[in-house]
Design a protein around this motif. Structure first.
Motif, short mmCIF file in Angstrom:
data_model
loop_
_atom_site.label_atom_id
_atom_site.label_comp_id
_atom_site.label_asym_id
_atom_site.label_seq_id
_atom_site.Cartn_x
_atom_site.Cartn_y
_atom_site.Cartn_z
N SER A 179 59.76 -9.28 15.79
CA SER A 179 60.47 -9.86 14.65
C SER A 179 60.49 -8.94 13.42
CB SER A 179 59.81 -11.19 14.25
OG SER A 179 58.45 -10.94 13.94
N ALA A 180 59.71 -7.86 13.45
CA ALA A 180 59.64 -6.96 12.28
C ALA A 180 61.01 -6.29 12.06
CB ALA A 180 58.56 -5.91 12.50
N PRO A 181 61.41 -6.10 10.78
CA PRO A 181 62.72 -5.50 10.52
C PRO A 181 62.81 -4.07 11.04
CG PRO A 181 61.46 -5.77 8.48
CD PRO A 181 60.67 -6.43 9.56
N ARG A 182 64.03 -3.65 11.39
CA ARG A 182 64.25 -2.28 11.90
C ARG A 182 64.97 -1.45 10.85
NH1 ARG A 182 67.28 -1.59 17.00
NH2 ARG A 182 65.92 0.14 17.52
N TRP A 183 64.86 -0.14 11.01
CA TRP A 183 65.53 0.87 10.19
C TRP A 183 67.04 0.61 10.21
CZ3 TRP A 183 66.20 6.52 12.25
CH2 TRP A 183 66.45 7.39 11.20
N ASP A 184 67.72 0.82 9.06
CA ASP A 184 69.17 0.52 9.07
C ASP A 184 69.97 1.54 9.90
OD1 ASP A 184 68.99 2.62 7.33
OD2 ASP A 184 69.71 1.54 5.56
N GLU A 212 69.49 2.42 16.42
CA GLU A 212 70.51 2.09 17.42
C GLU A 212 70.15 0.74 18.05
OE1 GLU A 212 70.28 5.54 19.94
OE2 GLU A 212 70.95 6.83 18.29
N PRO A 213 71.16 0.00 18.52
CA PRO A 213 70.85 -1.32 19.10
C PRO A 213 69.87 -1.19 20.27
CG PRO A 213 73.23 -0.92 19.01
CD PRO A 213 72.57 0.35 18.59
N GLU A 214 69.01 -2.18 20.41
CA GLU A 214 68.02 -2.15 21.49
C GLU A 214 68.65 -2.68 22.77
OE1 GLU A 214 63.67 -2.87 19.89
OE2 GLU A 214 65.10 -4.23 18.95
N GLY A 215 68.37 -2.04 23.92
CA GLY A 215 68.89 -2.50 25.20
C GLY A 215 68.53 -3.97 25.39
N GLN A 216 67.23 -4.20 25.34
CA GLN A 216 66.75 -5.58 25.47
C GLN A 216 65.89 -5.88 24.26
OE1 GLN A 216 64.57 -6.28 29.07
NE2 GLN A 216 64.77 -8.49 28.90
N GLU A 217 66.29 -6.89 23.49
CA GLU A 217 65.53 -7.19 22.28
C GLU A 217 64.16 -7.74 22.64
OE1 GLU A 217 67.01 -9.45 19.01
OE2 GLU A 217 68.86 -8.25 18.99
N PRO A 218 63.08 -7.18 22.02
CA PRO A 218 61.75 -7.69 22.35
C PRO A 218 61.56 -9.11 21.77
CG PRO A 218 61.63 -6.04 20.61
CD PRO A 218 63.06 -6.10 21.03
N ALA A 219 60.72 -9.89 22.43
CA ALA A 219 60.43 -11.25 21.93
C ALA A 219 59.87 -11.13 20.51
CB ALA A 219 59.42 -11.92 22.85
N SER A 220 60.25 -12.09 19.65
CA SER A 220 59.91 -11.96 18.23
C SER A 220 58.39 -12.00 18.00
CB SER A 220 60.60 -13.04 17.41
OG SER A 220 60.17 -14.29 17.89
N ASP A 221 57.66 -12.71 18.88
CA ASP A 221 56.21 -12.82 18.67
C ASP A 221 55.43 -11.78 19.49
OD1 ASP A 221 56.96 -13.90 21.07
OD2 ASP A 221 55.46 -15.52 21.03
N LYS A 222 56.15 -10.95 20.23
CA LYS A 222 55.45 -9.97 21.09
C LYS A 222 55.11 -8.71 20.29
CE LYS A 222 55.95 -7.38 25.30
NZ LYS A 222 56.57 -6.11 25.17
N LEU A 223 53.89 -8.26 20.43
CA LEU A 223 53.47 -7.05 19.71
C LEU A 223 53.96 -5.82 20.46
CD1 LEU A 223 51.84 -6.74 17.11
CD2 LEU A 223 49.77 -6.63 18.51
N ILE A 224 54.74 -4.95 19.80
CA ILE A 224 55.16 -3.68 20.43
C ILE A 224 54.10 -2.67 20.03
CG2 ILE A 224 57.03 -1.99 20.60
CD1 ILE A 224 58.80 -4.13 19.10
N LYS A 225 53.44 -2.07 21.02
CA LYS A 225 52.31 -1.16 20.72
C LYS A 225 52.57 0.22 21.31
CE LYS A 225 49.02 -4.11 22.27
NZ LYS A 225 47.67 -4.44 22.75
#
Ligand SMILES: Cc1cc2nc3c(=O)[nH]c(=O)nc-3n(C[C@H](O)[C@H](O)[C@H](O)COP(=O)(O)OP(=O)(O)OC[C@H]3O[C@@H](n4cnc5c(N)ncnc54)[C@H](O)[C@@H]3O)c2cc1C
Length: 257
Positions: free
Chosen positions: A43-48, A51-64
């Protein structure tokens, strides 16, 4: 989940970021060359410019993802990271918009064997990096125990453009204050009129501009896997052997992808 605070950010270029992070539990003990995982939720905001993400990660999932620590373990205020921002990247497109006071996840457990632990005192260090692969070497040269009495240190930093030389000032200062550090910056896409060294890092060794000796030096390679593979092949031919948990060697490698 978010257990640390951003306490500093330096934008070297829009795609190169120095981030300072203070874990709530304090800076952990670590060895120069080790890394931790940083993370942000989907759910964290991305750089303007992302590029669009292939598959959007779940909003509550931690990307590490793993990041080498660039600060010295002797400095207990914050952990410093040097991060390449990828427009297509899941995590870096989110790390890029962090500002002071924002919260981030920083794995409490430090990991990695890309350290100076197995380098005998009398050996010189040749620290070869591309891009943000300079980070673990900044931690090493910023730490007093790295500076054994007779040891010489060479830091090679390969980048694309001359504006990408983060830490150049600090390395030049260390070079003149210690008289025991050689700093060799090289840019592959420098303009014609640039008076620094031009080309890929590999060129420095292929041309004999940088000479290494397996009896005298330990070589560390960090960053782009293509640079590492080219130099590994060249250094094997010169008699270097790769260091691993099972066998001591004088060639140490850390691939970033
Ligand atoms: C031990 C270790 C330490 C690391 N330390 C650092 C560090 O200090 N600084 C740092 O910037 N990165 C470091 N990395 C890389 C980092 O873990 C991530 O892979 C990188 O930040 C991309 O994450 P992302 O989620 O934005 O991209 P993702 O969405 O995961 O996409 C990853 C893909 O982007 C490409 N890629 C990854 N890194 C780069 C890069 N630098 N340049 C060009 N393409 C790349 C690869 O093809 C990779 O498969 C390290 C990796 C490892 C294994």
């Amino acid at each position: 989940m978010l257990n640390s605070t951003v306490v500093g950010r330096v934008e070297v270029t829009p795609e190169l970021l120095i981030l300072r992070v203070r874990p709530d539990a304090g800076v952990p003990d670590f060895l120069p060359g080790q890394y931790v995982a940083l993370g942000l939720p989907g759910s964290a905001p991305r750089w303007d410019k992302a590029e669009p993400e292939g598959q959007e990660p779940a909003s509550d999932k931690l990307i590490k993802r793993a990041y080498s620590i660039g600060s010295s373990p002797e400095q207990k205020e914050y952990l410093e990271f040097y991060i390449a921002i990828l427009p297509s990247g899941s995590l870096t497109s989110r790390l890029s918009v962090l500002k002071e006071g924002d919260r981030v996840f920083c794995q409490p457990k430090v990991a990695g064997t890309f350290t100076l632990e197995h380098v005998p005192e009398e050996k010189n260090l040749v620290l070869v990096s591309t891009g943000t692969g300079l980070a673990p070497f900044m931690s090493m040269v910023r730490t007093s125990s790295t500076w054994k009495a007779q040891r010489r240190i060479t830091v090679v930093h390969g980048v694309r453009y001359p504006g990408d030389f983060a830490y150049a000032e600090e390395l030049c200062e260390l070079s003149s204050s210690t008289q025991r550090l050689d700093y060799l910056p090289i840019a592959s896409r420098a303009p014609q009129d640039w008076d620094g060294k031009k080309g890929r890092v590999q060129r420095l060794l292929e041309d004999g501009f940088l000479r290494v000796d397996p009896a005298r030096d330990h070589v560390f390679l960090c960053g782009n896997p293509a640079m590492i593979e080219d130099l590994e092949a060249l250094l094997y031919r010169q008699g270097f052997t790769v260091h691993s948990k099972k066998a001591e060697g004088n060639l140490h490698v850390e691939k970033y992808w």
